[in-house]
Design an enzyme around this catalytic site. Structure first.
Site, PDB file in Angstrom:
ATOM      1  N   ARG A  78      -2.009  -6.076  -7.982  1.00 27.50           N
ATOM      2  CA  ARG A  78      -0.985  -6.992  -7.699  1.00 27.50           C
ATOM      3  C   ARG A  78      -0.954  -8.080  -9.062  1.00 27.50           C
ATOM      4  O   ARG A  78      -0.883  -7.805  -9.986  1.00 27.50           O
ATOM      5  CB  ARG A  78      -1.103  -7.711  -6.407  1.00 27.50           C
ATOM      6  CG  ARG A  78      -0.906  -6.905  -5.286  1.00 27.50           C
ATOM      7  CD  ARG A  78      -1.388  -7.455  -4.038  1.00 27.50           C
ATOM      8  NE  ARG A  78      -2.925  -7.315  -4.160  1.00 27.50           N
ATOM      9  CZ  ARG A  78      -3.764  -7.359  -3.131  1.00 27.50           C
ATOM     10  NH1 ARG A  78      -3.266  -7.388  -1.768  1.00 27.50           N
ATOM     11  NH2 ARG A  78      -5.044  -7.008  -3.274  1.00 27.50           N
ATOM     12  N   LYS A 100     -16.954  -6.786   5.931  1.00 29.21           N
ATOM     13  CA  LYS A 100     -15.727  -7.338   6.566  1.00 29.21           C
ATOM     14  C   LYS A 100     -15.764  -6.942   8.054  1.00 29.21           C
ATOM     15  O   LYS A 100     -16.006  -6.082   8.609  1.00 29.21           O
ATOM     16  CB  LYS A 100     -14.604  -6.461   5.944  1.00 29.21           C
ATOM     17  CG  LYS A 100     -14.394  -6.674   4.474  1.00 29.21           C
ATOM     18  CD  LYS A 100     -13.150  -6.263   4.071  1.00 29.21           C
ATOM     19  CE  LYS A 100     -13.211  -6.547   2.315  1.00 29.21           C
ATOM     20  NZ  LYS A 100     -11.868  -5.878   1.588  1.00 29.21           N
ATOM     21  N   HIS A 107       0.662  -1.067  -0.168  1.00 32.38           N
ATOM     22  CA  HIS A 107       0.067  -0.058  -0.009  1.00 32.38           C
ATOM     23  C   HIS A 107       0.824   1.330  -0.082  1.00 32.38           C
ATOM     24  O   HIS A 107       0.564   2.321  -0.855  1.00 32.38           O
ATOM     25  CB  HIS A 107      -0.880   0.022   1.214  1.00 32.38           C
ATOM     26  CG  HIS A 107      -2.096  -1.032   1.322  1.00 32.38           C
ATOM     27  ND1 HIS A 107      -2.062  -1.666   2.267  1.00 32.38           N
ATOM     28  CD2 HIS A 107      -2.951  -1.266   0.325  1.00 32.38           C
ATOM     29  CE1 HIS A 107      -3.072  -2.675   2.386  1.00 32.38           C
ATOM     30  NE2 HIS A 107      -3.633  -2.533   1.062  1.00 32.38           N
ATOM     31  N   SER A 129      -2.918  -7.818   3.213  1.00 28.88           N
ATOM     32  CA  SER A 129      -3.021  -7.596   4.556  1.00 28.88           C
ATOM     33  C   SER A 129      -3.417  -8.985   5.341  1.00 28.88           C
ATOM     34  O   SER A 129      -3.034  -9.432   6.304  1.00 28.88           O
ATOM     35  CB  SER A 129      -4.276  -6.729   5.082  1.00 28.88           C
ATOM     36  OG  SER A 129      -3.874  -5.648   4.398  1.00 28.88           O
TER      37      SER A 129
HETATM   38  P1  ADP Z   1      -9.836  -3.517  -0.423  1.00 30.56           P
HETATM   39  O1  ADP Z   1     -10.560  -4.236   0.776  1.00 30.56           O
HETATM   40  O2  ADP Z   1     -10.522  -2.418  -0.950  1.00 30.56           O
HETATM   41  O3  ADP Z   1      -9.277  -4.456  -1.564  1.00 30.56           O
HETATM   42  P2  ADP Z   1      -7.068  -3.323   0.574  1.00 30.56           P
HETATM   43  O4  ADP Z   1      -6.647  -2.517   1.710  1.00 30.56           O
HETATM   44  O5  ADP Z   1      -6.836  -4.767   0.428  1.00 30.56           O
HETATM   45  O6  ADP Z   1      -8.655  -2.954   0.414  1.00 30.56           O
HETATM   46  O7  ADP Z   1      -6.426  -2.745  -0.743  1.00 30.56           O
HETATM   47  C1  ADP Z   1      -6.664  -1.512  -1.261  1.00 30.56           C
HETATM   48  C2  ADP Z   1      -6.119  -1.358  -2.416  1.00 30.56           C
HETATM   49  O8  ADP Z   1      -4.526  -1.693  -2.513  1.00 30.56           O
HETATM   50  C3  ADP Z   1      -6.547  -2.346  -3.536  1.00 30.56           C
HETATM   51  O9  ADP Z   1      -6.664  -1.639  -4.939  1.00 30.56           O
HETATM   52  C4  ADP Z   1      -5.592  -3.443  -3.477  1.00 30.56           C
HETATM   53  O10 ADP Z   1      -5.692  -4.141  -4.896  1.00 30.56           O
HETATM   54  C5  ADP Z   1      -4.178  -2.684  -3.321  1.00 30.56           C
HETATM   55  N1  ADP Z   1      -3.160  -3.410  -2.905  1.00 30.56           N
HETATM   56  C6  ADP Z   1      -3.127  -3.970  -1.754  1.00 30.56           C
HETATM   57  N2  ADP Z   1      -2.285  -4.645  -1.438  1.00 30.56           N
HETATM   58  C7  ADP Z   1      -1.179  -4.538  -2.462  1.00 30.56           C
HETATM   59  C8  ADP Z   1       0.091  -4.472  -2.783  1.00 30.56           C
HETATM   60  N3  ADP Z   1       0.930  -5.472  -2.487  1.00 30.56           N
HETATM   61  N4  ADP Z   1       0.618  -3.905  -4.258  1.00 30.56           N
HETATM   62  C9  ADP Z   1      -0.437  -3.531  -4.748  1.00 30.56           C
HETATM   63  N5  ADP Z   1      -1.641  -2.944  -4.427  1.00 30.56           N
HETATM   64  C10 ADP Z   1      -1.787  -3.662  -3.363  1.00 30.56           C
END
Ligand code: ADP
Length: 160
Positions: A90, A41, A17, A128
């Site tokens: 990703r 969630k 992130h 996460s």
């Molecule tokens: P959500 O529950 O909305 O998917 P996340 O916190 O899991 O929220 O992710 C927010 C955004 O960040 C999403 O677009 C996700 O694809 C991106 N993201 C999460 N981890 C990574 C990573 N390691 N590399 C690139 N983008 C990421």
């Protein structure tokens, strides 16, 4: 002034992130990182905890603002006078879901664009959930999350 909104759960924020936030901050004048309250969630960290962790881990990036939202993302984006949603990408696994979401948002409001930013190769499989699993079993979190997030995770699981 180009303002972009980067929404997510950030439960907790990982270095993936943070990498996306840094890259976005170089492209846009302002990046609002916003923690979504998704009723479907069950987050490990409260919204306040997630906001505090994001504040701390992005404090060196001057054009980043941390916020939270609930309800429809498009309404939130408009309330911030923005027309840009940033999402991270990703491996292929993100693609279908993100594609659907971006296109649905476009059907509802064609003036808002979703921009995808790819993370550093190193973080391509980082998410996460994996980080929480590692922390729960006391695994090494080196280079996966910012230091303050690692501390918060260790504290959380030491109480469980
Ligand atoms: P959500 O529950 O909305 O998917 P996340 O916190 O899991 O929220 O992710 C927010 C955004 O960040 C999403 O677009 C996700 O694809 C991106 N993201 C999460 N981890 C990574 C990573 N390691 N590399 C690139 N983008 C990421």
């Amino acid at each position: 002034m180009k303002t972009a909104v980067y929404p997510g759960s950030f439960d907790p924020a990982t270095n993936g992130h943070i990498d996306v936030i840094k890259r976005a901050s170089k492209i846009f004048d302002k990046v609002i990182v916003t923690v979504g309250d998704n009723p479907d969630k069950k987050p490990l960290f409260s919204t306040k905890e997630r906001l505090d962790m994001l504040e701390e881990s992005t404090k060196k990036i001057k054009n980043v603002e941390i916020d939270s939202f609930s309800g429809l993302l498009l309404n939130y984006v408009k309330s911030k006078n923005s027309k840009i949603i940033v999402r991270g990408l990703r491996a292929v696994s993100d693609f279908e879901f993100e594609f659907q979401r971006a296109l649905m948002n476009r059907v509802v409001d064609d003036s808002v664009e979703t921009i995808f930013i790819m993370t550093k190769e190193h973080y391509v499989y980082l998410n996460s959930s994996i980080v929480k699993e590692m922390a729960r079993f006391n695994g090494n979190l080196n280079d996966l999350v910012p230091k303050n997030v690692e501390k918060a995770l260790r504290e959380k699981y030491s109480k469980k």
